[in-house]
Write a protein that holds these residues in place. Sequence first.
Motif, PDB file in Angstrom:
ATOM      1  N   ASN A  15      21.792  27.388   6.629  1.00 27.26           N
ATOM      2  CA  ASN A  15      20.603  26.659   7.043  1.00 27.26           C
ATOM      3  C   ASN A  15      20.160  25.580   6.070  1.00 27.26           C
ATOM      4  N   TYR A  16      20.558  25.685   4.825  1.00 30.79           N
ATOM      5  CA  TYR A  16      19.987  24.793   3.833  1.00 30.79           C
ATOM      6  C   TYR A  16      21.016  23.863   3.196  1.00 30.79           C
ATOM      7  N   SER A  17      22.101  23.605   3.867  1.00 29.44           N
ATOM      8  CA  SER A  17      23.059  22.621   3.391  1.00 29.44           C
ATOM      9  C   SER A  17      22.583  21.225   3.795  1.00 29.44           C
ATOM     10  N   TYR A  18      23.096  20.210   3.100  1.00 27.21           N
ATOM     11  CA  TYR A  18      22.765  18.825   3.441  1.00 27.21           C
ATOM     12  C   TYR A  18      23.151  18.530   4.887  1.00 27.21           C
ATOM     13  N   ALA A  19      24.348  18.968   5.274  1.00 22.10           N
ATOM     14  CA  ALA A  19      24.838  18.679   6.625  1.00 22.10           C
ATOM     15  C   ALA A  19      23.941  19.300   7.680  1.00 22.10           C
ATOM     16  N   ILE A  31      17.414  17.086  11.832  1.00 23.25           N
ATOM     17  CA  ILE A  31      16.561  15.918  12.036  1.00 23.25           C
ATOM     18  C   ILE A  31      17.211  14.938  13.006  1.00 23.25           C
ATOM     19  N   THR A  32      18.527  14.797  12.928  1.00 23.20           N
ATOM     20  CA  THR A  32      19.229  13.878  13.827  1.00 23.20           C
ATOM     21  C   THR A  32      19.047  14.284  15.274  1.00 23.20           C
ATOM     22  N   HIS A  84       6.110  20.240   7.221  1.00 25.17           N
ATOM     23  CA  HIS A  84       7.047  20.929   6.332  1.00 25.17           C
ATOM     24  C   HIS A  84       6.384  21.090   4.963  1.00 25.17           C
ATOM     25  N   HIS A  85       7.002  21.886   4.108  1.00 23.47           N
ATOM     26  CA  HIS A  85       6.426  22.194   2.802  1.00 23.47           C
ATOM     27  C   HIS A  85       7.143  21.445   1.685  1.00 23.47           C
ATOM     28  N   THR A  86       6.435  21.291   0.568  1.00 28.10           N
ATOM     29  CA  THR A  86       7.044  20.760  -0.643  1.00 28.10           C
ATOM     30  C   THR A  86       7.525  21.923  -1.516  1.00 28.10           C
ATOM     31  N   ARG A  87       8.444  21.609  -2.421  1.00 24.78           N
ATOM     32  CA  ARG A  87       8.870  22.610  -3.402  1.00 24.78           C
ATOM     33  C   ARG A  87       7.936  22.558  -4.605  1.00 24.78           C
ATOM     34  N   LYS A  88       7.977  23.580  -5.439  1.00 23.30           N
ATOM     35  CA  LYS A  88       7.068  23.659  -6.580  1.00 23.30           C
ATOM     36  C   LYS A  88       7.428  22.672  -7.680  1.00 23.30           C
ATOM     37  N   GLN A  89       8.724  22.372  -7.828  1.00 23.79           N
ATOM     38  CA  GLN A  89       9.143  21.480  -8.902  1.00 23.79           C
ATOM     39  C   GLN A  89       8.654  20.062  -8.650  1.00 23.79           C
ATOM     40  N   SER A 134      10.837  20.210   0.439  1.00 24.09           N
ATOM     41  CA  SER A 134      11.644  21.425   0.393  1.00 24.09           C
ATOM     42  C   SER A 134      12.913  21.253   1.226  1.00 24.09           C
ATOM     43  N   GLY A 135      14.042  21.713   0.676  1.00 24.37           N
ATOM     44  CA  GLY A 135      15.319  21.552   1.355  1.00 24.37           C
ATOM     45  C   GLY A 135      16.140  20.469   0.680  1.00 24.37           C
ATOM     46  N   THR A 136      17.180  20.019   1.355  1.00 26.15           N
ATOM     47  CA  THR A 136      18.037  18.986   0.785  1.00 26.15           C
ATOM     48  C   THR A 136      17.529  17.594   1.169  1.00 26.15           C
TER      49      THR A 136
END
Length: 362
Positions: A179-183, A189-190, A207-212, A222-224
């Motif tokens: 689920n979390y690969s770039y592809a 989204i495509t 969608h959410h942001t990551r903590k970093q 969040s995600g790729t």
Amino acid sequence: MENKKEMTALDVSAATDTEQPISKCTDNSISEKAGKINDLETISMTELYDTVYPSKPPLIDGLLYTGTYLFVGAPKLGKSYLMAQLAYHISTGTPLWDYTVRKGTVLYLALEDDYRCLQERLYRMFGTDSTDNLFFSVSADSLGNGLDAQLQRFMQEHTDTSLIIIDTLQKVREVGGDNYSYANDYEIITRLKQFADKYGICILLVHHTRKQTADDKFNMISGTTGLLGAADGAFLLQKEKRTSNAATLEVSGRDQQDQKLYLNRNTETLLWELERTETELWKEPPEPLLEKIAQLLSSGSNEWTGTPTELCSILQLDIQPNALTRKLNINAGRLLNEYKIFYENSRSRSERKVKLSRLEQA
């Protein structure tokens, strides 16, 4: 030969039927597996200029356009309240802050809420004022498992829909797999973008942001990077202090000006209010040709038909007729959005015709 409409703003294809020669390759393993190689569809610059493409006006001038956008922020920041605010203003056509809004039907998939919660939230924000053009659902199938068909049926029943909000993206992701690969992120989204482009609407994905943290704040999504790479743009809502009512909304889009808005949340209604913007919106300079056409249709009939040569003459233009039609082809969307004038051209065996029609004001 019958007159044949070509290149109108309602029915157009960018592809040509010209076949391209394909060189033979000594390694035919690809062709053996694929069976048949389709010709590459191309279009020349001349054909590009001679085509009128459909144009959709912004949902909110200078802020929200057709396409697929991410709306990201940390959890419990007030994203859903801002989504409800956007949905309400578009469904009623009332201005949002300093921005002009175009009215359209809105579908809001509030997949982390229930109807009681929605009722209380909307009442606090808007009182008893309501609209028949805003629809909610608190459950939906996932992508690849029924959501596509659900959205398509809604569009068929509500053809004036301009916005679909999915709150949140995570709730409609396919279960299982990488689920979390770039592809995979890019493909998700495509698929939604193809749907938005097909119907000429906007899909807004919460969608959410990551903590970093990151130097480029949009890298905090969040995600790729496949999510933002495939999207038409993104909105990023942030607070410097979680306990503060002040926040910034940064906007970045493929074909729009980057912006930073300073917002403040009303403690009573929980509506987001605009304090100021960091930069003034860029406005496209006036186009003298469009101004002259607007004057032509305002001085008499709401419709004009003739050849490009005749239009050059009546507008007293010192340009070649083919240059005039190309300028109109390229500016057809602006002519429609800003001046409410619909442009089309057609060609018979003997001549080309231009038709200009002023649309009825709502």
